[in-house]
Design a protein around this motif. Sequence first.
Motif: not given
Length: 232
Positions: A191, A195, A121, A156, A118, A160
Amino acid sequence: MDTLAPTQKLPGRGVRIAGAVYLLFWAALGISPSDRGAWLLENSLVVGLVALLWFARRAFRFSDASLYLILLFLALHAVGSHYTYSEVPYDAWWRTLTGQSLNEALGWQRNHFDRLVHFSYGLLLAYPIREFFLRVAEVRGFWGYFLPLDVTLSTSALYELIEWGAAELFGGDVGMHYLGTQGDVWDAHKDMALAGLGALIAVLVIAFINRRLKHDPAWEWSSRMKAGQKSS
């Protein structure tokens, strides 16, 4: 004869080699994954992304630098999807190399490979995202640095939501492996935060480099691509 315009030429030889290596790596890890159902779910978005890049290559092509970053992120994802993110044996690999437990040394109580991906990313894809906005929306200045961060956070959050929906739909071990919360009720929030942190670091590094160089290589690449497209 169907040829590409000068601004739409194929990626450099190095990128083509890296792409071939990635495909072999991805195929090898796809032969016998830990959980075939979770592997299929994890790679559905990868197949969609690669297909999008392929079909859009004549209208828009990323620079070689961006393609290297995308391939590196996809390689990390391939490892996670092979083992399932919560079971990547990085601690065993580290113990084999050093004789020490990385988790124990850092005081970690869970498998953190998903956190790394993450974070990666944002760190690895902020540059390609910025390049896209420079080319398509012709943003400059503040917006050229803010929009990659904004898109990283929004995508992101979208991911999720997709994870949550898939876990609800498929349930069982497949859903739990795909979700990979490892019992952390704040997993999704962490997460997204990682990111965003990765993207923030990336745009700050890009801004620092551009300031030192006194020019913006990504903007210059985008300008050459647009100029060549108009002349073709």
